[in-house]
Every structure is written in structure tokens, then in C-alpha cells.
Design an enzyme around this catalytic site. Structure first.
Site, PDB file in Angstrom:
ATOM      1  N   ASP A  51     -21.167  21.540 -30.552  1.00 40.26           N
ATOM      2  CA  ASP A  51     -19.982  22.075 -29.887  1.00 40.26           C
ATOM      3  C   ASP A  51     -18.968  20.940 -29.748  1.00 40.26           C
ATOM      4  O   ASP A  51     -19.151  20.024 -28.942  1.00 40.26           O
ATOM      5  CB  ASP A  51     -20.386  22.632 -28.512  1.00 40.26           C
ATOM      6  N   TYR A 157      -1.791  24.411 -29.528  1.00 36.43           N
ATOM      7  CA  TYR A 157      -2.306  24.438 -30.906  1.00 36.43           C
ATOM      8  C   TYR A 157      -1.430  23.530 -31.794  1.00 36.43           C
ATOM      9  O   TYR A 157      -1.938  22.642 -32.491  1.00 36.43           O
ATOM     10  CB  TYR A 157      -2.330  25.871 -31.461  1.00 36.43           C
ATOM     11  N   LYS A 161      -2.271  19.658 -33.622  1.00 31.21           N
ATOM     12  CA  LYS A 161      -2.136  19.378 -35.053  1.00 31.21           C
ATOM     13  C   LYS A 161      -1.201  18.181 -35.274  1.00 31.21           C
ATOM     14  O   LYS A 161      -1.397  17.385 -36.188  1.00 31.21           O
ATOM     15  CB  LYS A 161      -1.642  20.620 -35.796  1.00 31.21           C
TER      16      LYS A 161
HETATM   17  P1  NAI Z   1     -12.218  29.869 -39.134  1.00 32.29           P
HETATM   18  O1  NAI Z   1     -12.091  30.504 -37.804  1.00 32.29           O
HETATM   19  O2  NAI Z   1     -12.647  30.685 -40.291  1.00 32.29           O
HETATM   20  O3  NAI Z   1     -13.199  28.599 -39.019  1.00 32.29           O
HETATM   21  C1  NAI Z   1     -13.208  27.749 -37.920  1.00 32.29           C
HETATM   22  C2  NAI Z   1     -14.605  27.163 -37.766  1.00 32.29           C
HETATM   23  O4  NAI Z   1     -14.596  26.249 -36.647  1.00 32.29           O
HETATM   24  C3  NAI Z   1     -15.669  28.240 -37.476  1.00 32.29           C
HETATM   25  O5  NAI Z   1     -16.785  28.069 -38.308  1.00 32.29           O
HETATM   26  C4  NAI Z   1     -15.997  28.004 -36.022  1.00 32.29           C
HETATM   27  O6  NAI Z   1     -17.311  28.384 -35.663  1.00 32.29           O
HETATM   28  C5  NAI Z   1     -15.777  26.490 -35.900  1.00 32.29           C
HETATM   29  N1  NAI Z   1     -15.615  26.110 -34.504  1.00 32.29           N
HETATM   30  C6  NAI Z   1     -14.847  26.725 -33.575  1.00 32.29           C
HETATM   31  N2  NAI Z   1     -15.037  26.157 -32.376  1.00 32.29           N
HETATM   32  C7  NAI Z   1     -15.933  25.145 -32.549  1.00 32.29           C
HETATM   33  C8  NAI Z   1     -16.536  24.215 -31.674  1.00 32.29           C
HETATM   34  N3  NAI Z   1     -16.279  24.199 -30.356  1.00 32.29           N
HETATM   35  N4  NAI Z   1     -17.418  23.335 -32.187  1.00 32.29           N
HETATM   36  C9  NAI Z   1     -17.720  23.354 -33.517  1.00 32.29           C
HETATM   37  N5  NAI Z   1     -17.194  24.224 -34.391  1.00 32.29           N
HETATM   38  C10 NAI Z   1     -16.300  25.129 -33.909  1.00 32.29           C
HETATM   39  O7  NAI Z   1     -10.804  29.211 -39.431  1.00 32.29           O
HETATM   40  P2  NAI Z   1     -10.272  28.375 -40.691  1.00 32.29           P
HETATM   41  O8  NAI Z   1      -9.055  29.009 -41.160  1.00 32.29           O
HETATM   42  O9  NAI Z   1     -11.347  28.091 -41.637  1.00 32.29           O
HETATM   43  O10 NAI Z   1      -9.829  27.040 -39.952  1.00 32.29           O
HETATM   44  C11 NAI Z   1     -10.172  25.760 -40.456  1.00 32.29           C
HETATM   45  C12 NAI Z   1      -9.105  24.774 -40.015  1.00 32.29           C
HETATM   46  O11 NAI Z   1      -7.888  25.073 -40.681  1.00 32.29           O
HETATM   47  C13 NAI Z   1      -8.795  24.803 -38.534  1.00 32.29           C
HETATM   48  O12 NAI Z   1      -8.667  23.461 -38.065  1.00 32.29           O
HETATM   49  C14 NAI Z   1      -7.459  25.520 -38.458  1.00 32.29           C
HETATM   50  O13 NAI Z   1      -6.709  25.118 -37.325  1.00 32.29           O
HETATM   51  C15 NAI Z   1      -6.836  25.046 -39.747  1.00 32.29           C
HETATM   52  N6  NAI Z   1      -5.760  25.905 -40.228  1.00 32.29           N
HETATM   53  C16 NAI Z   1      -6.001  27.209 -40.564  1.00 32.29           C
HETATM   54  C17 NAI Z   1      -4.978  28.009 -41.015  1.00 32.29           C
HETATM   55  C18 NAI Z   1      -5.193  29.449 -41.363  1.00 32.29           C
HETATM   56  O14 NAI Z   1      -4.180  30.183 -41.543  1.00 32.29           O
HETATM   57  N7  NAI Z   1      -6.430  29.930 -41.486  1.00 32.29           N
HETATM   58  C19 NAI Z   1      -3.599  27.466 -41.161  1.00 32.29           C
HETATM   59  C20 NAI Z   1      -3.479  26.082 -40.857  1.00 32.29           C
HETATM   60  C21 NAI Z   1      -4.523  25.333 -40.399  1.00 32.29           C
END
Ligand code: NAI
Length: 267
Positions: A51, A157, A161
Site C-alpha cells: 500500500d 491530483y 503530478k
Molecule cells: P489504473 O487505475 O488502471 O491503475 C492504477 C493502479 O494503481 C491499480 O493497479 C491500483 O491498484 C494501483 N494502486 C492504487 N492505489 C494504490 C496504493 N495505495 N498502493 C499501491 N498501488 C495502488 O490506472 P492507470 O491509468 O493505469 O494509471 C497509471 C498511472 O497513469 C497513474 O499514475 C495515473 O495517474 C497515470 N495517468 C493515467 C491517465 C489515464 O487517463 N488513465 C492519464 C495520465 C496519467
């Protein structure tokens, strides 16, 4: 790209971009040590439940990571629909705490990639407050200082970033002497589970415009993973301390304003 015999730590491996990155790395021959708050077994070689909002949990995870490590991809993140403190902890404090603990375990010439966002593009406007928080290395002191800003979760948020982009530059400059490269990757909108929360918190209009500016669609997770692998590549390419925008060209239109014509859809 070959990652044969390379040991890479990836956070956020249970979903979206983290999952796609871990799978691409394994396909390229890497041993992937995956961290996430939600279990994932198929997308990594070794999974560690962690976490990132809790320093004790990060301490425990790091104990299970054998050195040397050839790469670290900090991908886990949460949207502004969660409480501001959680967003600050996961997106910035946890990323920084994990990275600082793993730096001594990184091999010379290793590579670190931090996933930021185009939402962090305004970092220059908040540079002095970001710099102040970056000088507060202690988890609780930094959190307390953040809380004094009384920022709502949506603004938090973007702010986290911005902090990630600046922290990346800071570590890049500190680690340069041993050939460790540190870069950030800033996606535009990506089709992953977090995107629905962005529509709720950032509004349909902004994200719809971004999609149009990118040519009519959002990115697929493996397109962001490709950019992360490029930055992790052991060959190095002399790329260091950089923020790589991966948004299908959406920002180009914002920068050109009246000069550019809207793109025709391209899939
Ligand atoms: P997602 O929601 O599919 O994946 C996020 C992952 O982070 C999940 O596997 C989740 O379980 C994990 N997570 C959440 N809280 C956690 C914690 N306390 N400890 C450990 N793991 C934790 O989202 P996505 O899109 O794959 O996001 C990946 C990165 O990309 C993030 O940093 C997000 O801010 C960034 N991002 C995403 C965009 C989008 O449109 N999807 C756009 C720009 C940046």
C-alpha cells in the site's frame, strides 16, 4: 528492446498502464517485481502486496526486493475522486519514499521512470511551493505542510503530478554520477479503469477536447507502456531528467493555438 536478465520493479501492476508495462517487460525477457495494493499474479514474475499510502507497508515491500535492480517504473496512481490526503500519499509521498529506499539497490546505469501526467504540465507555475515540499524529506512533515495548503482532491491530483515531474529532475541530477537515469512519462487520457473517475472530476468537456486534439481517441495502455520501456531501455539513449509527453500530439494543438487546424480522426 531486450530486457533479458534485467530485474525491474513496477508499481501498479494490477491494472491499466502498470499491467501493460509489466507484461511488455516480461515479453522482452525481464524479471518483473510487481507491487500493488490489489493482487496480481499473471502480470509479473514476483508479486508483493504493497500500500503506497502507508510507509510501513513500503518498508515491508522493500525488504522483499533483492538487489541489484536494473529499473524502477513508478506507475501506480489514484484520481482526484479519492480524499486529497490519499491522492497526495499514493501519487507523491509513496512514490518518493519507495524510490528513495530503492536507490541504493539500483545497479549503476539503472533507469527510473515515474508516471506523471499532462495534468502536471503547469509545474512551472507552482515551482516554489513544489520546491518547498521537495525539501521536506520526512513523510509526516511533508504531509503536514501539504495539509496546510487546504487543497481539494482534484487540484491535489494535478499538484502531485507537478511534484513528480520536479522530483524526477531532482533525482536525475543526484544520480547522474553513477549513470542512473531518471525520467518521467506524462500520458494524456488513456483507456484504463481510472479514466471514468477523470471524467467525473475533470469534466467531460476537457477530456472530450483532449480526445479530439489527439485525433479522436484516447491512448491504449500498451502505447504508454511502449514509452515507459523506451525510457527504461538499458541502452540508455542519453535521455535523462526529461518529461516525455505521450498524448498523441494533443498538446501540439494547444501550443499552436490559431496556427493549427483540427486533426482529422485517425485510428
Ligand atoms: P489504473 O487505475 O488502471 O491503475 C492504477 C493502479 O494503481 C491499480 O493497479 C491500483 O491498484 C494501483 N494502486 C492504487 N492505489 C494504490 C496504493 N495505495 N498502493 C499501491 N498501488 C495502488 O490506472 P492507470 O491509468 O493505469 O494509471 C497509471 C498511472 O497513469 C497513474 O499514475 C495515473 O495517474 C497515470 N495517468 C493515467 C491517465 C489515464 O487517463 N488513465 C492519464 C495520465 C496519467
Amino acid at each position: 528492446m531486450s530486457f533479458h536478465d534485467k530485474r525491474i520493479v513496477v508499481t501498479g501492476v494490477s491494472s491499466g498502464v502498470g499491467q501493460a508495462t509489466a507484461l511488455a517487460l516480461m515479453n522482452a525477457g525481464a524479471f518483473v517485481i510487481g507491487l500493488d495494493i490489489k493482487p496480481a499474479s499473471d502480470s509479473c514474475s514476483q508479486f508483493i502486496l504493497c500500500d503506497l499510502s502507508n510507509p510501513a507497508s513500503i518498508d515491508e515491500a522493500v525488504l522483499q526486493i533483492k538487489q541489484p535492480i536494473d529499473g524502477l517504473a513508478n506507475i501506480a496512481g489514484v484520481p482526484g475522486s479519492l480524499p486529497a490526503d490519499v491522492v497526495f500519499k499514493v501519487n507523491f509521498l509513496g512514490l518518493r519514499y519507495l524510490t528513495n529506499l530503492l536507490l541504493p539497490k539500483l545497479a549503476d546505469r539503472a533507469s527510473v521512470v515515474n508516471v506523471a501526467s499532462t495534468a502536471g504540465a503547469g509545474w512551472r507555475n507552482h515551482k516554489s511551493i513544489c520546491e518547498r515540499l521537495l525539501t521536506l524529506g520526512d513523510w509526516h512533515q511533508c504531509l503536514a505542510s501539504f495539509q496546510e495548503l487546504h487543497m481539494d482532491a482534484v487540484a491535489t491530483y494535478d499538484f502531485t503530478k507537478e511534484l513528480v515531474i520536479l522530483y524526477t529532475m531532482l533525482v536525475a541530477s543526484n544520480q547522474r554520477h553513477r549513470g542512473v537515469r531518471v525520467n518521467s512519462v506524462s500520458p494524456g487520457a488513456v483507456c484504463t479503469p481510472i479514466l471514468a473517475a477523470f471524467y467525473d472530476t475533470m469534466g467531460d468537456e476537457l477530456l472530450h477536447n483532449l480526445k479530439q486534439q489527439a485525433g479522436g481517441r484516447d491512448a491504449y495502455p500498451d502505447e504508454i507502456a511502449g514509452a515507459i520501456l523506451l525510457m527504461l531501455d538499458p541502452k540508455g539513449f542519453w535521455i535523462n531528467g526529461t518529461d516525455l509527453i505521450v498524448d498523441g500530439g494533443a498538446e501540439v494543438l494547444m501550443n499552436l493555438e490559431g496556427l493549427a487546424t483540427p486533426p482529422l480522426p485517425f485510428n
